[in-house]
Design an enzyme around this catalytic site. Structure first.
Site, short mmCIF file in Angstrom:
data_model
loop_
_atom_site.label_atom_id
_atom_site.label_comp_id
_atom_site.label_asym_id
_atom_site.label_seq_id
_atom_site.Cartn_x
_atom_site.Cartn_y
_atom_site.Cartn_z
NE ARG A 80 -16.44 -4.24 1.52
CZ ARG A 80 -16.68 -2.99 1.11
NH1 ARG A 80 -16.59 -1.98 1.96
NH2 ARG A 80 -17.00 -2.73 -0.15
CG HIS B 101 -20.88 0.57 4.46
ND1 HIS B 101 -20.75 -0.75 4.09
CD2 HIS B 101 -20.01 1.25 3.65
CE1 HIS B 101 -19.87 -0.86 3.11
NE2 HIS B 101 -19.40 0.35 2.82
N1 LIG Z 1 -16.60 2.07 4.28
C1 LIG Z 1 -16.72 2.61 3.08
O1 LIG Z 1 -17.56 3.47 2.87
C2 LIG Z 1 -15.80 2.18 1.97
C3 LIG Z 1 -15.81 2.89 0.77
C4 LIG Z 1 -14.93 2.49 -0.23
C5 LIG Z 1 -14.05 1.43 -0.03
N2 LIG Z 1 -14.06 0.77 1.16
C6 LIG Z 1 -13.12 -0.36 1.38
O2 LIG Z 1 -11.78 0.11 1.25
C7 LIG Z 1 -11.01 -0.94 0.63
C8 LIG Z 1 -9.72 -0.38 0.08
O3 LIG Z 1 -9.99 0.39 -1.09
P1 LIG Z 1 -8.81 0.89 -2.06
O4 LIG Z 1 -9.45 1.56 -3.20
O5 LIG Z 1 -7.77 1.63 -1.29
O6 LIG Z 1 -8.20 -0.54 -2.50
P2 LIG Z 1 -6.86 -0.80 -3.31
O7 LIG Z 1 -6.42 0.41 -4.05
O8 LIG Z 1 -7.06 -2.07 -4.06
O9 LIG Z 1 -5.76 -1.04 -2.16
C9 LIG Z 1 -5.74 -2.17 -1.36
C10 LIG Z 1 -4.52 -2.10 -0.47
O10 LIG Z 1 -4.55 -3.23 0.42
C11 LIG Z 1 -3.33 -3.96 0.29
N3 LIG Z 1 -3.53 -5.38 0.49
C12 LIG Z 1 -4.39 -6.21 -0.17
N4 LIG Z 1 -4.24 -7.46 0.29
C13 LIG Z 1 -3.30 -7.43 1.25
C14 LIG Z 1 -2.71 -8.40 2.09
N5 LIG Z 1 -3.07 -9.69 2.04
N6 LIG Z 1 -1.74 -8.01 2.95
C15 LIG Z 1 -1.35 -6.72 3.00
N7 LIG Z 1 -1.88 -5.74 2.24
C16 LIG Z 1 -2.84 -6.10 1.38
C17 LIG Z 1 -2.87 -3.68 -1.12
O11 LIG Z 1 -1.49 -3.99 -1.21
P3 LIG Z 1 -0.66 -3.66 -2.56
O12 LIG Z 1 -0.50 -2.15 -2.56
O13 LIG Z 1 0.62 -4.37 -2.38
O14 LIG Z 1 -1.50 -4.16 -3.71
C18 LIG Z 1 -3.21 -2.20 -1.26
O15 LIG Z 1 -2.20 -1.42 -0.66
C19 LIG Z 1 -11.99 -1.48 -0.41
O16 LIG Z 1 -11.63 -2.77 -0.81
C20 LIG Z 1 -13.30 -1.48 0.35
O17 LIG Z 1 -13.44 -2.71 1.02
C21 LIG Z 1 -14.92 1.11 2.15
#
Ligand SMILES: NC(=O)c1ccc[n+]([C@@H]2O[C@H](COP(=O)([O-])OP(=O)(O)OC[C@H]3O[C@@H](n4cnc5c(N)ncnc54)[C@H](OP(=O)(O)O)[C@@H]3O)[C@@H](O)[C@H]2O)c1
Length: 311
Positions: free
Chosen positions: A226, A274
């Site tokens: 993000r 994006h």
């Molecule tokens: N550009 C694009 O096209 C696109 C597409 C899809 C998604 N995204 C982005 O990708 C992000 C990640 O997606 P995801 O499905 O992988 O999310 P997810 O499964 O919820 O994983 C989030 C990860 O971030 C970690 N995290 C959250 N808060 C943290 C903090 N304060 N300090 C350290 N680590 C932290 C979490 O830790 P824990 O493992 O300990 O919970 C987890 O490992 C989405 O939220 C979205 O913003 C972008």
């Protein structure tokens, strides 16, 4: 009684999803009413939801059972105080595949210095042999569904991969770090840094001047997470000083990125609009319908958002 499902997203998305959702509902044996226009909100059981859709006030949805987000990132809906029912985020195999391809592609671009080859097609036989992946350190911030999949794929290519998360994680072939000291170690070794954190109060501007300073000289930042994860001014300053080698950015504080934004013209910034990955209607519909099936059967929902943590 048949559940009533409101599809609350753009008309284009409705055309993309309708057939797949109907197919998945029928395959799951669920008879449901599904429409982008269901009439009175008090008769809606589920909202399949794009956070930028018209529905922003859930108060009139008095019999709602769950809101099922079409997006993985839920920062625009998680704080909605009118939403009092469970909220799920999108975890979709197609979305994950796309992100793995984006992350590995852009890591390989910088690892192999493909830009150098593209810029030197002038007849000069100058040989720059890139190192092997097993001599290149890559760090992935965020070891969730997307971060862990990318870290695994990069490790599979031979890179020396570290990952960082809020709580300790275990990903095969990846050095998993967590907490503030973990972040310091993760940054200090990151020749190439991939950001796959959600946007929450705990991650906003995480990559600030102090953290950028901890990266090795010439490090490359790739951000498909993000936009607000990065302090833009600090990033530009680090690029201009030559501390950073390049930034490949897919997401921004303002989207679309305004034409006058300095990222567009900066020689060390690559902008992608994006497109790192997208929810794929075919696989995403199966996930949405599975959650409806589970909810109707009184089973726990998959991919629930923790409203306190913000992701
Ligand atoms: N550009 C694009 O096209 C696109 C597409 C899809 C998604 N995204 C982005 O990708 C992000 C990640 O997606 P995801 O499905 O992988 O999310 P997810 O499964 O919820 O994983 C989030 C990860 O971030 C970690 N995290 C959250 N808060 C943290 C903090 N304060 N300090 C350290 N680590 C932290 C979490 O830790 P824990 O493992 O300990 O919970 C987890 O490992 C989405 O939220 C979205 O913003 C972008």
């Amino acid at each position: 009684m048949s559940p009533r499902i409101l599809f609350s997203a753009s008309e284009a998305k409705w055309h993309e999803y309708e057939g797949h959702l109907r197919h998945s509902l029928s395959a799951a044996g669920i008879t449901a009413e599904l429409s982008p226009d269901l009439g009175p909100p008090e008769e809606v059981d589920y909202v399949v939801y794009a956070p930028d859709s018209d529905v922003q006030d859930f108060t009139p949805f008095t019999r709602l059972k769950a809101v099922l987000s079409l997006w993985a990132g839920v920062e625009d809906v998680v704080g909605n105080t009118t939403l009092r029912v469970p909220l799920t985020r999108m975890v979709d195999s197609g979305l994950t595949e796309g992100m793995v391809e984006y992350a590995t592609g852009h890591v390989l671009r910088h690892h192999l210095n493909i830009d150098h080859a593209l810029a030197h097609q002038s007849g000069n036989w100058v040989r720059h042999v890139p190192p092997l992946a097993r001599h290149r350190h890559v760090t992935v911030l965020g070891l969730g569904v997307l971060g862990a999949a990318c870290a695994r794929a990069l490790a599979g290519l031979g890179f020396i991969v570290a990952g960082w998360s809020r709580t300790p994680r275990d990903v095969e072939g990846v050095t998993c770090l967590s907490g503030p000291e973990g972040l310091e170690q993760a940054l200090a070794r990151a020749e190439i840094l991939v950001l796959l954190l959600p946007l929450t109060p705990g991650t906003d501007s995480l990559l600030n001047a102090a953290h950028l300073d901890q990266l090795p000289p010439g490090a490359v930042v790739i951000n498909p997470g993000r936009g607000p994860l990065i302090d833009d001014e600090a990033l530009l300053a680090a690029l201009d000083r030559g501390d950073l080698g390049h930034a490949t950015l897919d997401v921004f504080r303002t989207e679309p990125l305004p034409p006058e934004h300095p990222f567009w013209a900066h020689p060390k910034v690559t902008v992608t609009p994006h497109i790192a990955s997208e929810t794929r209607a075919e696989t995403a519909s199966e996930v949405i319908v599975e959650n409806i099936r589970r909810c109707e059967a009184g089973l726990p929902l998959l991919h629930l958002v923790d409203r306190d943590l913000g992701y």
